[in-house]
Design a protein around this motif. Structure first.
Motif, PDB file in Angstrom:
ATOM      1  N   VAL A  89      -0.428   6.775  -1.882  1.00 33.82           N
ATOM      2  CA  VAL A  89      -0.789   5.461  -2.433  1.00 33.82           C
ATOM      3  C   VAL A  89      -1.928   4.836  -1.638  1.00 33.82           C
ATOM      4  N   TYR A  90      -2.886   4.280  -2.370  1.00 34.93           N
ATOM      5  CA  TYR A  90      -3.981   3.534  -1.770  1.00 34.93           C
ATOM      6  C   TYR A  90      -4.125   2.235  -2.546  1.00 34.93           C
ATOM      7  N   VAL A  91      -4.071   1.102  -1.824  1.00 33.46           N
ATOM      8  CA  VAL A  91      -4.201  -0.211  -2.442  1.00 33.46           C
ATOM      9  C   VAL A  91      -5.390  -0.917  -1.809  1.00 33.46           C
ATOM     10  N   LEU A  92      -6.207  -1.536  -2.641  1.00 31.93           N
ATOM     11  CA  LEU A  92      -7.360  -2.298  -2.178  1.00 31.93           C
ATOM     12  C   LEU A  92      -7.254  -3.701  -2.764  1.00 31.93           C
ATOM     13  N   GLN A  93      -7.321  -4.717  -1.875  1.00 31.18           N
ATOM     14  CA  GLN A  93      -7.267  -6.106  -2.315  1.00 31.18           C
ATOM     15  C   GLN A  93      -8.201  -6.931  -1.446  1.00 31.18           C
ATOM     16  N   GLU A  94      -9.228  -7.482  -2.072  1.00 30.91           N
ATOM     17  CA  GLU A  94     -10.189  -8.351  -1.394  1.00 30.91           C
ATOM     18  C   GLU A  94     -10.753  -7.717  -0.122  1.00 30.91           C
ATOM     19  N   GLY A  95     -11.064  -6.426  -0.163  1.00 35.79           N
ATOM     20  CA  GLY A  95     -11.631  -5.731   0.985  1.00 35.79           C
ATOM     21  C   GLY A  95     -10.604  -5.197   1.953  1.00 35.79           C
ATOM     22  N   ASN A  96      -9.362  -5.634   1.861  1.00 34.75           N
ATOM     23  CA  ASN A  96      -8.280  -5.125   2.705  1.00 34.75           C
ATOM     24  C   ASN A  96      -7.673  -3.908   2.010  1.00 34.75           C
ATOM     25  N   SER A  97      -7.275  -2.905   2.811  1.00 36.79           N
ATOM     26  CA  SER A  97      -6.691  -1.719   2.189  1.00 36.79           C
ATOM     27  C   SER A  97      -5.397  -1.325   2.889  1.00 36.79           C
ATOM     28  N   LEU A  98      -4.586  -0.591   2.137  1.00 38.66           N
ATOM     29  CA  LEU A  98      -3.277  -0.156   2.604  1.00 38.66           C
ATOM     30  C   LEU A  98      -3.048   1.247   2.074  1.00 38.66           C
ATOM     31  N   ARG A  99      -2.658   2.179   2.977  1.00 39.72           N
ATOM     32  CA  ARG A  99      -2.335   3.558   2.608  1.00 39.72           C
ATOM     33  C   ARG A  99      -0.922   3.865   3.071  1.00 39.72           C
ATOM     34  N   ALA A 100      -0.153   4.486   2.173  1.00 39.62           N
ATOM     35  CA  ALA A 100       1.223   4.843   2.516  1.00 39.62           C
ATOM     36  C   ALA A 100       1.733   5.858   1.500  1.00 39.62           C
ATOM     37  N   ASP A 101       2.912   6.386   1.751  1.00 36.91           N
ATOM     38  CA  ASP A 101       3.536   7.295   0.794  1.00 36.91           C
ATOM     39  C   ASP A 101       4.164   6.511  -0.349  1.00 36.91           C
ATOM     40  N   SER A 102       4.669   5.304  -0.040  1.00 36.64           N
ATOM     41  CA  SER A 102       5.307   4.465  -1.052  1.00 36.64           C
ATOM     42  C   SER A 102       4.999   3.003  -0.748  1.00 36.64           C
ATOM     43  N   ILE A 103       4.586   2.279  -1.774  1.00 34.56           N
ATOM     44  CA  ILE A 103       4.316   0.849  -1.620  1.00 34.56           C
ATOM     45  C   ILE A 103       4.974   0.117  -2.780  1.00 34.56           C
ATOM     46  N   THR A 104       5.745  -0.892  -2.435  1.00 33.96           N
ATOM     47  CA  THR A 104       6.363  -1.750  -3.436  1.00 33.96           C
ATOM     48  C   THR A 104       5.620  -3.078  -3.424  1.00 33.96           C
ATOM     49  N   TYR A 105       5.241  -3.551  -4.612  1.00 30.13           N
ATOM     50  CA  TYR A 105       4.584  -4.847  -4.737  1.00 30.13           C
ATOM     51  C   TYR A 105       5.534  -5.794  -5.444  1.00 30.13           C
ATOM     52  N   LEU A 106       5.929  -6.858  -4.751  1.00 31.72           N
ATOM     53  CA  LEU A 106       6.802  -7.883  -5.314  1.00 31.72           C
ATOM     54  C   LEU A 106       5.898  -8.938  -5.948  1.00 31.72           C
ATOM     55  N   ILE A 107       5.865  -8.966  -7.252  1.00 31.01           N
ATOM     56  CA  ILE A 107       4.880  -9.747  -7.993  1.00 31.01           C
ATOM     57  C   ILE A 107       4.980 -11.244  -7.724  1.00 31.01           C
ATOM     58  N   GLN A 108       6.158 -11.826  -7.848  1.00 33.77           N
ATOM     59  CA  GLN A 108       6.313 -13.272  -7.672  1.00 33.77           C
ATOM     60  C   GLN A 108       5.992 -13.718  -6.244  1.00 33.77           C
ATOM     61  N   PHE A 112       3.440  -7.001  -0.367  1.00 29.91           N
ATOM     62  CA  PHE A 112       3.486  -5.543  -0.331  1.00 29.91           C
ATOM     63  C   PHE A 112       4.486  -5.091   0.727  1.00 29.91           C
ATOM     64  N   VAL A 113       5.258  -4.054   0.417  1.00 28.31           N
ATOM     65  CA  VAL A 113       6.148  -3.414   1.388  1.00 28.31           C
ATOM     66  C   VAL A 113       5.785  -1.933   1.373  1.00 28.31           C
ATOM     67  N   ALA A 114       5.277  -1.420   2.487  1.00 28.54           N
ATOM     68  CA  ALA A 114       4.785  -0.047   2.557  1.00 28.54           C
ATOM     69  C   ALA A 114       5.669   0.817   3.453  1.00 28.54           C
ATOM     70  N   LEU A 115       5.924   2.042   2.988  1.00 23.32           N
ATOM     71  CA  LEU A 115       6.723   3.006   3.752  1.00 23.32           C
ATOM     72  C   LEU A 115       5.932   4.295   3.903  1.00 23.32           C
ATOM     73  N   PRO A 116       5.976   4.900   5.105  1.00 26.08           N
ATOM     74  CA  PRO A 116       5.231   6.144   5.317  1.00 26.08           C
ATOM     75  C   PRO A 116       6.031   7.367   4.872  1.00 26.08           C
ATOM     76  N   ALA A 117       5.338   8.485   4.748  1.00 23.45           N
ATOM     77  CA  ALA A 117       5.997   9.774   4.555  1.00 23.45           C
ATOM     78  C   ALA A 117       6.657  10.147   5.891  1.00 23.45           C
ATOM     79  N   PRO A 118       7.637  11.051   5.893  1.00 16.95           N
ATOM     80  CA  PRO A 118       8.264  11.468   7.159  1.00 16.95           C
ATOM     81  C   PRO A 118       7.214  11.938   8.172  1.00 16.95           C
TER      82      PRO A 118
END
Length: 142
Positions: A89-108, A112-118
């Motif tokens: 997973v790769y997320v880009l928001q306003e120039g900030n980025s996040l890479r992880a194996d799993s990312i949950t986005y809580l809309i309300q 973002f909650v990101a978890l790595p691969a083992p």
């Protein structure tokens, strides 16, 4: 040849009886900017559970929050107001980025909650202004 299929969740939400993301009854331009768009090789929607699953070369665009993402899979849980992205997973928001194996986005919560691969780590790249105090002062002044 695998073809990507486009699915605007706001439109799908109406046909499934699912409340679209941040629906507004204003002009159509505003409504379009609120849409969450997912491109993927395969997509499924379950009207009973309100879950939409996209697999293969997933691309997510959410202009209202300036979010772009890529992943192997995405699941939108309409009743819970969350999106789970998994697989490189790769997320880009306003120039900030996040890479992880799993990312949950809580809309309300816009969270973002990101978890790595083992045996791996989550990577964040944050854009920080040269002078954070100056940025705050400029944004407060009328």
């Amino acid at each position: 040849m695998v073809r990507s299929r486009r699915l605007a969740l706001a439109a799908l939400g109406l046909s499934l009886g699912i409340a679209p993301l941040l629906w507004q009854s204003a002009a159509s331009q505003e409504t379009a900017s609120q849409a969450l768009t997912i491109l993927a090789d395969v997509q499924q929607a379950n009207a009973m559970t309100g879950v939409i699953t996209a697999r293969g070369n997933v691309q997510l665009r959410y202009p209202a929050r300036q979010i772009q993402a890529t992943a192997a899979q995405a699941q939108y849980f309409s009743r819970e107001g969350r999106i789970v992205l998994s697989g490189n997973v790769y997320v880009l928001q306003e120039g900030n980025s996040l890479r992880a194996d799993s990312i949950t986005y809580l809309i309300q919560e816009a969270k973002f909650v990101a978890l790595p691969a083992p045996s791996r780590q989550v990577e964040s790249i944050l854009m920080i202004p040269d002078d954070p105090n100056q940025q705050i002062i400029e944004s407060v002044q009328p």
